[in-house]
Each structure stands twice: as C-alpha cells, then as structure tokens.
Design a protein around this motif. Structure first.
Motif, PDB file in Angstrom:
ATOM      1  N   TYR A 276      19.837  11.157  29.810  1.00 16.14           N
ATOM      2  CA  TYR A 276      19.255  12.153  28.916  1.00 16.14           C
ATOM      3  C   TYR A 276      19.028  11.533  27.537  1.00 16.14           C
ATOM      4  O   TYR A 276      17.994  11.740  26.904  1.00 16.14           O
ATOM      5  CB  TYR A 276      20.208  13.342  28.826  1.00 16.14           C
ATOM      6  N   ARG A 277      20.010  10.755  27.081  1.00 21.89           N
ATOM      7  CA  ARG A 277      19.883   9.956  25.863  1.00 21.89           C
ATOM      8  C   ARG A 277      20.318   8.541  26.214  1.00 21.89           C
ATOM      9  O   ARG A 277      21.462   8.309  26.578  1.00 21.89           O
ATOM     10  CB  ARG A 277      20.775  10.507  24.751  1.00 21.89           C
ATOM     11  N   SER A 278      19.426   7.616  26.106  1.00 21.21           N
ATOM     12  CA  SER A 278      19.742   6.244  26.497  1.00 21.21           C
ATOM     13  C   SER A 278      20.750   5.642  25.526  1.00 21.21           C
ATOM     14  O   SER A 278      20.593   5.719  24.310  1.00 21.21           O
ATOM     15  CB  SER A 278      18.473   5.393  26.524  1.00 21.21           C
ATOM     16  N   ARG A 279      21.804   5.028  26.100  1.00 22.33           N
ATOM     17  CA  ARG A 279      22.832   4.380  25.274  1.00 22.33           C
ATOM     18  C   ARG A 279      22.891   2.875  25.517  1.00 22.33           C
ATOM     19  O   ARG A 279      23.753   2.202  24.973  1.00 22.33           O
ATOM     20  CB  ARG A 279      24.205   4.997  25.581  1.00 22.33           C
ATOM     21  N   ASP A 280      22.038   2.376  26.379  1.00 25.10           N
ATOM     22  CA  ASP A 280      21.958   0.944  26.642  1.00 25.10           C
ATOM     23  C   ASP A 280      23.331   0.373  27.022  1.00 25.10           C
ATOM     24  O   ASP A 280      23.794  -0.633  26.489  1.00 25.10           O
ATOM     25  CB  ASP A 280      21.396   0.212  25.415  1.00 25.10           C
ATOM     26  N   VAL A 281      23.976   1.041  27.980  1.00 21.78           N
ATOM     27  CA  VAL A 281      25.292   0.609  28.443  1.00 21.78           C
ATOM     28  C   VAL A 281      25.115  -0.394  29.586  1.00 21.78           C
ATOM     29  O   VAL A 281      24.256  -0.236  30.448  1.00 21.78           O
ATOM     30  CB  VAL A 281      26.119   1.814  28.937  1.00 21.78           C
ATOM     31  N   ASP A 282      25.930  -1.421  29.587  1.00 21.42           N
ATOM     32  CA  ASP A 282      25.891  -2.420  30.663  1.00 21.42           C
ATOM     33  C   ASP A 282      26.802  -1.931  31.791  1.00 21.42           C
ATOM     34  O   ASP A 282      27.962  -2.321  31.903  1.00 21.42           O
ATOM     35  CB  ASP A 282      26.358  -3.780  30.121  1.00 21.42           C
ATOM     36  N   TRP A 361      27.520  14.093  29.901  1.00 21.81           N
ATOM     37  CA  TRP A 361      28.304  14.356  28.699  1.00 21.81           C
ATOM     38  C   TRP A 361      29.482  13.389  28.612  1.00 21.81           C
ATOM     39  O   TRP A 361      29.711  12.762  27.573  1.00 21.81           O
ATOM     40  CB  TRP A 361      28.816  15.801  28.735  1.00 21.81           C
ATOM     41  N   VAL A 362      30.233  13.254  29.690  1.00 21.14           N
ATOM     42  CA  VAL A 362      31.438  12.437  29.643  1.00 21.14           C
ATOM     43  C   VAL A 362      31.090  10.950  29.559  1.00 21.14           C
ATOM     44  O   VAL A 362      31.860  10.154  28.998  1.00 21.14           O
ATOM     45  CB  VAL A 362      32.341  12.741  30.862  1.00 21.14           C
ATOM     46  N   ALA A 363      29.924  10.567  30.064  1.00 23.01           N
ATOM     47  CA  ALA A 363      29.501   9.164  30.006  1.00 23.01           C
ATOM     48  C   ALA A 363      28.917   8.787  28.651  1.00 23.01           C
ATOM     49  O   ALA A 363      28.710   7.596  28.374  1.00 23.01           O
ATOM     50  CB  ALA A 363      28.473   8.887  31.102  1.00 23.01           C
ATOM     51  N   GLY A 364      28.619   9.786  27.819  1.00 22.45           N
ATOM     52  CA  GLY A 364      28.035   9.506  26.517  1.00 22.45           C
ATOM     53  C   GLY A 364      26.531   9.407  26.514  1.00 22.45           C
ATOM     54  O   GLY A 364      25.926   9.097  25.484  1.00 22.45           O
ATOM     55  N   THR A 365      25.896   9.688  27.654  1.00 19.68           N
ATOM     56  CA  THR A 365      24.434   9.638  27.721  1.00 19.68           C
ATOM     57  C   THR A 365      23.806  11.024  27.631  1.00 19.68           C
ATOM     58  O   THR A 365      22.579  11.144  27.644  1.00 19.68           O
ATOM     59  CB  THR A 365      23.980   8.985  29.039  1.00 19.68           C
ATOM     60  N   GLY A 366      24.645  12.069  27.568  1.00 21.83           N
ATOM     61  CA  GLY A 366      24.139  13.433  27.623  1.00 21.83           C
ATOM     62  C   GLY A 366      24.217  14.158  26.302  1.00 21.83           C
ATOM     63  O   GLY A 366      23.832  13.630  25.261  1.00 21.83           O
ATOM     64  N   ASN A 367      24.775  15.374  26.329  1.00 21.88           N
ATOM     65  CA  ASN A 367      24.720  16.267  25.176  1.00 21.88           C
ATOM     66  C   ASN A 367      25.941  16.204  24.279  1.00 21.88           C
ATOM     67  O   ASN A 367      26.050  17.012  23.348  1.00 21.88           O
ATOM     68  CB  ASN A 367      24.519  17.714  25.654  1.00 21.88           C
ATOM     69  N   ASP A 368      26.840  15.282  24.511  1.00 20.64           N
ATOM     70  CA  ASP A 368      27.993  15.143  23.631  1.00 20.64           C
ATOM     71  C   ASP A 368      27.533  14.567  22.291  1.00 20.64           C
ATOM     72  O   ASP A 368      26.847  13.533  22.246  1.00 20.64           O
ATOM     73  CB  ASP A 368      29.038  14.228  24.270  1.00 20.64           C
ATOM     74  N   THR A 369      27.909  15.206  21.198  1.00 25.33           N
ATOM     75  CA  THR A 369      27.540  14.703  19.871  1.00 25.33           C
ATOM     76  C   THR A 369      28.392  13.504  19.457  1.00 25.33           C
ATOM     77  O   THR A 369      28.115  12.883  18.431  1.00 25.33           O
ATOM     78  CB  THR A 369      27.687  15.814  18.808  1.00 25.33           C
ATOM     79  N   ARG A 370      29.419  13.204  20.252  1.00 23.71           N
ATOM     80  CA  ARG A 370      30.242  12.008  20.015  1.00 23.71           C
ATOM     81  C   ARG A 370      30.153  11.126  21.258  1.00 23.71           C
ATOM     82  O   ARG A 370      31.045  11.094  22.094  1.00 23.71           O
ATOM     83  CB  ARG A 370      31.690  12.401  19.747  1.00 23.71           C
ATOM     84  N   PRO A 371      29.061  10.374  21.413  1.00 23.11           N
ATOM     85  CA  PRO A 371      28.831   9.644  22.667  1.00 23.11           C
ATOM     86  C   PRO A 371      29.858   8.564  22.956  1.00 23.11           C
ATOM     87  O   PRO A 371      29.990   8.136  24.104  1.00 23.11           O
ATOM     88  CB  PRO A 371      27.440   9.047  22.466  1.00 23.11           C
ATOM     89  N   ASN A 372      30.605   8.115  21.944  1.00 24.09           N
ATOM     90  CA  ASN A 372      31.599   7.063  22.174  1.00 24.09           C
ATOM     91  C   ASN A 372      32.984   7.633  22.477  1.00 24.09           C
ATOM     92  O   ASN A 372      33.950   6.880  22.556  1.00 24.09           O
ATOM     93  CB  ASN A 372      31.675   6.144  20.953  1.00 24.09           C
TER      94      ASN A 372
END
Length: 429
Positions: A276-282, A361-372
């Motif tokens: 949903y929001r790209s975080r460029d995670v490996d 959300w839990v992966a940090g790619t969704g709607n969490d405002t604290r992705p880390n």
C-alpha cells in the motif's frame, strides 16, 4: 415486482439483511440463492460454511422459504435460475474485494443483457465503504480521522427478519456441502450460534473489554469475528447494541477498524498483492525461518503459542496476531504476503480487507503512521501473558516451566530438551 433472486455471498443471516428485507417487502416471490463458487476456496472454513448454510436454510424454512444452493459460476447460475423461474430482479449485498467487484460488474452486464434489474445493498459493513471521504481524497489513509468521521455518521435503521419468505413453487433447492468434523476448539457456524454468542458477550464480556482485551491468558474477547466475516451477524446491529454499554466504545472502535480496512480495500483492491505504501524492504523468501514460524517452532514461546493456537483452533487472539506478525516481518524479514497467506489459509475469520490490511499495517507497508514500529515479543509476553498461562496452554513442552524462564527463551533449550533456540537474533536485549 413478481420474483426477486437474493444472491447471498457474505451475508448469511436473516436479521438486519437489507437485500432480503427489501425483496420480501416488494416482491411476490423471493428466492434466496447461494452459489458454491469454485473460484473461492473456503480452505479450513469448509465446516464453518457448511454449518452456516444449513442453519440459514433452517431459518428460511421457518419463514416459509428455503435456501437455494447451486454450484458453479455465481453469475452464470444466477442468470440461469432467473430464466427458469422468470425472475425480474436480482438483489445482492455490495462488497469491496477485487474478486467481489469483478463479480458485481459481470453480474451487472449479465442482468442488463437479460433485462433483469440489479440492485446492490449495504450490509457487509456498518458504514458503506464509499460513504466517507476526506477533503481532497478518495479514502481515509489514517485511522483516527476515519474514526471521528465514522462515529459522527448517521446509521441506517436496523431491519427485523422477514416474517414470511414466499418461495415460488416447484424449485429444486439443492444441497449445501457436507459439514466435515470440526477440529477441537473450533466455533460452530451459523446465525443461531452467532446470536447466542453475541447475547452472551453483551451480558458477560463487554463491560471488561477495555481493561482486559489484550490479556492473552484470560481471552476476554468476543470471538465474533468469524460470524462477522460470513455475515452471520450484522455489523451494524453489533455496533448498535454494544456502543452505549460499559466497554462499548473500546469494542466499537475495533469494529470501526474493520470498516476502515474495507474502505481502504475499495480504493486499493491490490491490498493482498502489493505494498500500500512502498518501504523498499529487502524481504527474505519462504525459507526455513518462515516454516519454523508456521510450525510454532521459532524458539520464542509467545510466538509459538500464537501459531499453535491458530493451527489448533482456526482463530488467534488479536494481540497474538500482532506479536506473531511483527516477529515474522520485522525480526525475520519474511515478506508479509507469506504470513498473510498462512493466516488466510487457517483463520475462520480471514476476511480479505481485514487480513491483508492488518498484515500490511504490522509490516509497515500499510496504514500504520509509525512504519518502523516493532513489537518486542519478550516485552509483549511479560505485559500480556505475565504468568505464562497462555504459552503453557498451547506449547505443552513448557507446561512445567516457570514464567521467568518462559520470558527468557534464549535459556530454554538447555532446560527443555527439544525446544529450539530462538531464531531471528532474539536475545535478552
């Protein structure tokens, strides 16, 4: 209207059913239809679905009707049945997944070609997914502003079950699928069981929800989610009956999350497939770490307990879902799709919007405002399972291990032969 087909999908109830109520109020004959779609694999939910359909058939027969069951493509079977019984309209509940929306588009085209009226109704969510939009946007991306708008939204009136469902004569009802033996701990399917559980929850559980809903060992949650997923309960009715009671606001807020993810999915139907929001995670692939996580053999007791509860019961406490999901994606760096697919396979309540919205959300790619954000499983265990009772219930190897040792998993392999050392770099830091 003369004859209306009510095509049932995820709305398997008679109480507060807008499509069914409108059909019974306006048509001479009403045909409740459920199509066993080979494109949708119920997976471990087969028994729950079978029980739900049989319970729905009983409720409809009590009202003079029946549940008509067919197998095949829902659009093809609906149009075929409409031709045989000379139906003039099809009513159905609107949904949000990419698959459901394709089905609705195809149904609209087929109904137009066969001169059938098609009407879509609310009922899958409390507030229709397209009813709330922020200024300058097509959907809410952050929960708190959505919660404020959702809370202020006027609600449609709740609808009683129909007194009479008039089925046209000489229609072959068809048979629901056989119900396999449910595993130990599995919830019974159907609206009757759902309404009993709702009454029990409102009377005995709701008041303590705000204080205890994260407590893993006492399981002070409603366990209504499978019934909401299959529409055995109207989410609008659940909110209406719970909101003004002690504990109701905290519980209603959780039901609002369900609506939130449905409006996200309506706007972003690729939610199960891409960020949903790209975080460029490996991300790592589906290797040994993912398999150990699935098997409940990570060496982290609170994670293993959650995964074994899922395998045994087809359900998992929400706090355990957050812990196990965060561990997989943030500690092991396994792609959220791998975790989401495992949950989709086993969970009775695996709703597309909720399952994939929560995983992103839990992966940090969704709607969490604290992705880390990363949930430390040891701190979570100490806070939400301080006595270790939840772990001992599902990880029998640790039945005689004191809580202090359960909360120090790096020491367990020497104390409990056969229990693995923690994977993922977990230590006492």
């Amino acid at each position: 209207m003369d004859t209306v087909i009510v095509l049932l999908t995820r709305d398997l109830r008679v109480h507060d059913h807008p499509a069914l109520a409108e059909a019974c109020a306006r048509a001479r004959w009403v045909v409740p239809l459920f199509v066993l779609d080979p494109g949708i694999d119920p997976r471990h939910r087969r028994g729950f679905l079978a029980e739900t359909l049989r319970d729905l058939r009983s409720s409809l027969r009590d009202r003079g009707g029946d549940l008509i069951v067919r197998a095949g493509d829902p659009v093809t079977e609906t149009v075929r049945l409409a031709g045989r019984i000379h139906a003039t309209a099809v009513f159905t509940s609107a949904d949000v997944s990419a698959y459901a929306r394709r089905r609705e588009r195809r149904l609209a085209e087929a109904c137009a070609a066969h001169r059938l009226l098609l009407r879509l109704f609310p009922g899958v969510t409390v507030v229709p997914p397209d009813a709330l939009r922020p200024v300058g946007g097509d959907h809410y991306r952050v929960f708190t502003p959505y919660w404020r708008a959702w809370s202020a939204m006027p609600r449609r009136p709740l609808l009683p079950p129909p007194d009479l469902v008039r089925l046209p004569p000489s229609i072959e009802p068809g048979e629901p699928p056989e119900a396999p033996t449910l595993p130990y701990g599995a919830l019974p399917g159907g609206e009757t069981a759902a309404r009993w559980r709702l009454e029990h929850w409102l009377a005995l559980g709701l008041a303590g929800y705000a204080e205890h809903h994260d407590d893993l060992s006492c399981a002070r949650t409603s366990m209504l989610s499978p019934y909401l997923r299959f529409g055995c309960l109207s989410p609008a009715e659940v909110v209406a009956r719970a909101a003004d009671r002690p504990g109701g606001e905290a519980f209603t807020r959780q039901l609002c999350w369900r609506d939130f993810y449905h409006q996200v999915t309506l706007a972003f139907p690729d939610l199960p497939r891409r960020d949903y929001r790209s975080r460029d995670v490996d991300w790592t692939g589906d290797g040994e770490a993912a398999q150990a996580w699935r098997a409940g053999m990570t060496g982290v007791p609170i994670v293993d307990a959650g995964m074994r509860q899922l395998a045994a019961e087809g359900w998992m406490h929400n706090r355990a879902r957050l812990i196990t999901g965060s561990y997989l994606t943030k500690r092991l760096k396994v792609h959220w799709r791998i975790g989401g697919e495992h949950f989709a396979d086993l969970l009775l309540d695996a709703d597309i919007a909720d399952n994939w919205g929560n995983w992103q959300w839990v992966a940090g790619t969704g709607n969490d405002t604290r992705p880390n954000r990363m949930l430390n499983p040891i701190r979570q265990a100490k806070k939400f399972d301080p006595t270790g009772d939840y772990v001992r219930r599902y990880v029998p190897e640790l039945a005689d291990v004191p809580a202090e040792a359960i909360h120090e998993p790096w020491r367990l392999p020497t104390a409990v032969p056969g229990y693995p050392a923690p994977i993922g770099g977990l230590d006492n830091g």
